[in-house]
Design an enzyme around this catalytic site. Structure first.
Site, mmCIF file in Angstrom:
data_model
loop_
_atom_site.group_PDB
_atom_site.id
_atom_site.type_symbol
_atom_site.label_atom_id
_atom_site.label_comp_id
_atom_site.label_asym_id
_atom_site.label_seq_id
_atom_site.Cartn_x
_atom_site.Cartn_y
_atom_site.Cartn_z
ATOM 1 C CG HIS A 8 -1.863 -1.101 1.323
ATOM 2 N ND1 HIS A 8 -1.997 -1.891 2.453
ATOM 3 C CD2 HIS A 8 -2.752 -1.580 0.425
ATOM 4 C CE1 HIS A 8 -2.939 -2.799 2.237
ATOM 5 N NE2 HIS A 8 -3.405 -2.631 1.022
ATOM 6 C CG PHE A 27 6.192 -1.507 7.524
ATOM 7 C CD1 PHE A 27 6.089 -2.467 8.514
ATOM 8 C CD2 PHE A 27 6.151 -0.177 7.891
ATOM 9 C CE1 PHE A 27 5.915 -2.113 9.838
ATOM 10 C CE2 PHE A 27 5.974 0.188 9.209
ATOM 11 C CZ PHE A 27 5.850 -0.786 10.192
ATOM 12 C CG HIS A 28 0.639 -2.945 4.921
ATOM 13 N ND1 HIS A 28 -0.471 -2.124 4.850
ATOM 14 C CD2 HIS A 28 1.042 -2.899 6.215
ATOM 15 C CE1 HIS A 28 -0.698 -1.597 6.043
ATOM 16 N NE2 HIS A 28 0.209 -2.062 6.894
ATOM 17 C CB VAL A 29 6.214 -6.102 1.271
ATOM 18 C CG1 VAL A 29 6.821 -6.748 2.498
ATOM 19 C CG2 VAL A 29 6.685 -6.805 0.020
#
Length: 520
Positions: A304, A457-459
């Protein structure tokens, strides 16, 4: 709960299950395997235990954890769409993984996210299928309801005393016509509300604390910290062992029932490729022998994009930080024609601007911020190894803002936040615009977004679940083409859900354990 110590045990030659990675997914898998069977379980974690560390435990101290001792230190590669900037990706390297360094936000997203997974080929992953697993993981402050769980490993609370700038965000949203709702993890998530936080008694409630602490002394569990997994042993089409380095020495340990990879959306595909599982052309480039050709490994990377941030001058000092430095959230639509919210925002009790924004604007004095981002982003990237050596360099490219629709939605997000700060609800705190320093034209907002774009940091997505040629795991999270190998982390998400990823990864770990135990 008293602070425990991870027991130091000799590592046996073999275990029933080996779980590689002790983040949100791995902690859940390990706990449920111990609770639900008589199996022996080895957990291999690259980072330290991280127990009793004040900066981890203190919810208000989480921001510096990124780029610190308990972070992998990864970066997104520069991209022209973000003006060639390198964007850091905080990823937890510690028991609990990113749940030990994140902002402690707990969200499931929209029900249609998971219905979309099933429609895309992930059979059995509709919202009705996954809701029981979300509930099973929860200890919700309000007790069990149709939508919420109680008595689970993860404590979830709302702020008992919102900071005024967080309360102003909720009240100001109402002025703009955005609904005010009680619980974004209830039947509808569109609106402004108090945040759901993994905080209890003023302390972070990580996956390590919730899932692992109660079983640390179980005789069937061995937790090995500061151990870097570097390869998988494959024999006759089955994953039978894990190779790892600890204290400078190479070791190998066997798994008689199965290996579960829960290293996250960067290191799970890395370990697969280092073990000869991936796109044959990529493996050949790296000089790695091919055990199994799976072209989707490392592809479909999603995250995101976050505009970090809109910063405003405060008319008076904000006082001590409360909660996680935020305390509220908004989920809303960039267009009334959308079926579900695509935008998300949160308050920050201070300056949360990206380094480039700090260079461009005077942000001295008392300020507060609002971070806003896109939860239904459509830009897709990839990760690839530049070296097959342990800890070798990677190219990680999310392709932020590659799709015009993503940029258009973020323009709406910034415009809304500029309007929000000028509502009556902020009257006691708003002392003027800081960054941007004034209301901007659309073209100027686009330039601002390119400089301010960062990561939630939603990889995720790099070993996606499904049936097509790029799928890496099937709907029971088994790596396709190899027996005894399961993945239980964000890499299996076919499409990133419209939320922070801690809750869905926990749900994935809960389901993975049930699949292994034959309970689902």
């Amino acid at each position: 709960m008293s602070v425990p110590i991870v027991p130091r045990k000799p590592v046996a030659r073999a275990y029933d299950y080996i779980v590689v990675g002790a983040g949100s997914g791995g902690c859940a898998v390990a706990r449920r395997l111990i609770d639900g069977s008589d199996a022996t379980v080895l957990v291999i974690e690259a980072g330290p235990a991280g127990i009793g560390i004040p900066e981890i435990d203190n919810p208000a101290a989480w921001v510096p954890l990124g780029r610190g001792t308990y972070d992998w230190g990864y970066d997104y590669a520069p991209n022209a769409a973000v003006n060639g900037r390198t964007i850091g990706i905080p990823r937890g390297k510690v028991l609990g993984g990113s749940s030990s360094i994140n902002a402690m936000m707990w969200y499931r997203g929209d029900q249609r996210d998971y219905d979309g997974w099933e429609a895309g080929g992930a059979e059995g992953w509709s919202f009705k299928d996954v809701l029981p697993y979300f509930k099973r993981s929860e200890d919700w402050e309000g007790g069990e309801t149709e939508w919420r769980g109680a008595g689970g490993p993860l404590r979830i609370e709302r702020s008992p005393s919102l900071h005024p700038v967080a309360q102003a965000m909720i009240d100001g949203s109402g002025e703009l016509g955005i609904p005010i709702i009680d619980d974004p993890n209830g039947p509808e998530n569109e609106g402004a509300s108090r945040a759901n936080l993994n905080i209890a008694n003023g302390q972070r409630w990580s996956s390590a604390r919730g899932y692992l602490w109660p079983i640390l002394y179980n005789e069937r569990l061995t937790i090995l910290t500061d151990a870097l997994a570097i390869g998988l042993g494959i024999e006759n089409g089955r994953c039978v062992s894990v190779r790892y380095v600890a204290e400078g020495d190479l070791h190998e340990v066997r798994a008689t029932s199965g290996v579960v990879l829960a290293l996250g959306a960067l290191d799970t595909p890395r370990l697969l490729m280092m073990s000869g599982i991936g796109n044959p052309a990529e493996l050949k480039r790296l000089g790695v022998d091919v055990h199994l050709g799976l072209p989707g490994v490392g592809q479909n990377l999603q995250d995101h994009p976050l505009v970090q941030a809109c910063v405003f001058r405060a008319s008076r000092p904000l006082g001590p930080l409360r909660d996680n430095g935020g305390g509220a959230v908004i989920n809303w639509k960039s267009s009334a024609s959308l079926q579900q919210p695509d935008l998300h925002a949160f308050p920050v009790q201070g300056n949360s601007a990206e380094p480039r924004i700090r260079e461009l604007y005077d942000l001295s004095g008392d300020v507060f911020s609002i971070g806003c981002g896109l939860m239904r982003s459509t830009s897709v990237g990839y990760m690839r190894l530049l070296s097959a050596a342990p800890g070798g360099a990677m190219e990680i490219q999310p392709n932020y803002l590659a799709e015009k629709s993503d940029l258009d939605a973020l323009v709406i997000a910034v415009e809304t936040m500029m309007e929000l700060a000028a509502t009556r609800s902020y009257a006691d705190w708003f002392g003027g615009y800081a960054a941007p320093a004034r209301r901007l034209s659309r073209a100027e907002i686009v330039d601002y977004i390119r400089d301010a774009c960062s990561t939630f940091f939603h990889v995720s997505g790099t070993c996606k679940m499904g049936k097509d040629d790029m799928a890496v795991v099937d709907s029971r999270l088994r790596v396709q083409g190899i027996e005894g190998l399961t993945i239980a982390d964000a890499s299996v998400m076919p499409v990133i859900p419209t939320c922070h990823t801690h809750a869905p990864v926990t749900m994935i770990g809960e389901r993975a354990a049930d699949f292994l135990l034959g309970a689902a």
